[in-house]
Design a protein around this motif. Structure first.
Motif, short mmCIF file in Angstrom:
data_model
loop_
_atom_site.label_atom_id
_atom_site.label_comp_id
_atom_site.label_asym_id
_atom_site.label_seq_id
_atom_site.Cartn_x
_atom_site.Cartn_y
_atom_site.Cartn_z
N ILE A 226 0.82 -1.21 0.00
CA ILE A 226 0.00 0.00 0.00
C ILE A 226 0.86 1.26 0.00
CG2 ILE A 226 -1.77 1.29 1.23
CD1 ILE A 226 -2.73 -1.35 -0.04
N ARG A 227 0.65 2.10 -1.03
CA ARG A 227 1.28 3.41 -1.05
C ARG A 227 0.44 4.34 -0.17
NH1 ARG A 227 2.02 7.44 -6.21
NH2 ARG A 227 -0.25 7.46 -6.01
N PRO A 228 1.02 4.90 0.90
CA PRO A 228 0.21 5.69 1.83
C PRO A 228 -0.25 7.00 1.21
CG PRO A 228 2.52 5.88 2.40
CD PRO A 228 2.43 4.83 1.32
N ARG A 229 -1.39 7.48 1.68
CA ARG A 229 -1.93 8.68 1.09
C ARG A 229 -1.15 9.94 1.47
NH1 ARG A 229 -6.22 7.13 4.66
NH2 ARG A 229 -6.40 8.48 6.50
N VAL A 230 -0.27 9.86 2.48
CA VAL A 230 0.48 11.04 2.90
C VAL A 230 1.78 11.23 2.12
CG1 VAL A 230 -0.48 11.04 5.21
CG2 VAL A 230 1.62 9.74 4.76
N SER A 231 2.12 10.31 1.23
CA SER A 231 3.39 10.43 0.50
C SER A 231 3.35 9.63 -0.78
CB SER A 231 4.55 9.93 1.37
OG SER A 231 5.78 10.04 0.67
N ASP A 232 4.08 10.11 -1.79
CA ASP A 232 4.19 9.36 -3.05
C ASP A 232 5.61 8.83 -3.26
OD1 ASP A 232 5.57 11.68 -3.60
OD2 ASP A 232 4.40 12.24 -5.37
N THR A 233 6.36 8.62 -2.15
CA THR A 233 7.76 8.22 -2.27
C THR A 233 7.98 6.77 -1.85
OG1 THR A 233 8.29 9.07 -0.05
CG2 THR A 233 8.55 10.59 -1.92
N LEU A 234 7.07 5.88 -2.24
CA LEU A 234 7.19 4.46 -1.90
C LEU A 234 8.20 3.79 -2.82
CD1 LEU A 234 6.17 2.00 -0.28
CD2 LEU A 234 4.39 1.73 -2.04
#
Length: 290
Positions: free
Chosen positions: A110-118
């Motif tokens: 899951i890519r968290p909604r608070v960041s796009d740096t997964l």
């Protein structure tokens, strides 16, 4: 032996691979068996009455759902240390993961909604059958129950908000773990000489031999035990080689719909899609890193 943990018909089960099928062994977890001192090298061969099921019919869980402890090792391949702009440490870089961050094979990271740096980090994980303090290096490999694959999904923005990396390494459902525990007898001693690779959407983005670890597995077990009592079901995630997305220009970060696969010689690959975290009403986004 090759063990898997999965859901079938709404229940959690332990299974063992038999060819292209999985034999149901019961509802015990690997961590409970290890805590009880059960020998995983022979346990499955004694459980022959369970039915055989197809992998297509099950939902994989993390192969060890609730390890006693999870130790991750940073900067354990010199080429990764170099690409990360660090000096090579002379002592293992150790940080924790928590079981709320784990996800099974075939389930979305899951890519968290608070960041796009997964970002991805393909790694080999070690699961212990016993532990203790002050374990001598020459005795360390006797503590190993088996090995599994790990994708140490890292939210880089949060990893570098402080000198400690823990938060960026522990977002829920970012650490893929599985698909199988391969017992130590089926793996070269200390997992030496294995090819570790990560693929993103079919393209190889990481590739290295486990021989190039800075601190080998026996050393890691011995060094950690100098300070911390090791226990049955403890997991040591042994580090990632170069090729991470954050070190590339332009950066190669994981997006919804991507497929990330970690492979090691002799293991079934660990494969996960990437999905966005569902939005929740009333949520507040954390500040972005400068």
């Amino acid at each position: 032996m090759r063990y898997v943990r999965f859901i079938l018909d709404g229940k959690k089960h332990l299974g063992a691979r038999e060819g292209d099928k999985i034999r149901i062994l019961g509802e015990a977890s690997l961590e409970s068996l290890l805590a009880a001192g059960v020998d995983l090298e022979t346990y499955a061969s004694q459980q022959t009455s369970g039915r055989l099921v197809s992998e297509a019919d099950i939902t994989f869980l993390p192969v060890v759902e609730h390890p006693a402890k999870i130790f991750c090792i940073g900067l354990n391949y010199a080429d990764h240390t170099k690409e990360s702009k660090y000096e090579q440490p002379t002592y293992p870089t150790i940080f924790p993961r928590y079981d709320t961050s784990l996800v099974g094979h075939g389930q979305p990271i899951i890519r968290p909604r608070v960041s796009d740096t997964l970002d991805y980090e393909g790694e080999l994980a070690v699961v212990l059958k016993k532990g203790g303090r002050h374990i001598a290096k020459e005795d360390a490999l006797d503590c190993i129950a088996g090995y599994a694959l790990f994708n140490d999904g890292s939210v880089r923005e949060y990893q570098f908000l402080s000198p400690q990396w823990t938060v960026g390494k522990n977002f829920d459902a970012t650490g893929a773990f599985g698909p199988e525990l391969v017992t130590a007898s089926e793996v070269p001693a200390g997992a030496k000489g294995l090819l570790l690779e990560t693929r993103l959407n079919g393209k190889v983005v990481q590739s290295a031999s486990t021989d190039t670890m800075v601190f080998d597995i026996a050393t890691l077990i011995s060094v950690i035990s100098e300070a911390i009592t090791l226990e049955a079901s403890d997991v040591i995630v042994t580090g990632t080689p170069s090729g991470i997305g954050w070190a590339r220009e332009p950066k190669l970060l994981m997006r919804p719909g991507d497929v990330c696969e970690v492979s090691v010689t002799g293991f079934a690959p660990l494969r996960n899609t990437i999905a966005d975290e569902a939005e929740a009403s009333g949520s507040v986004k954390a500040p972005r890193a400068a």
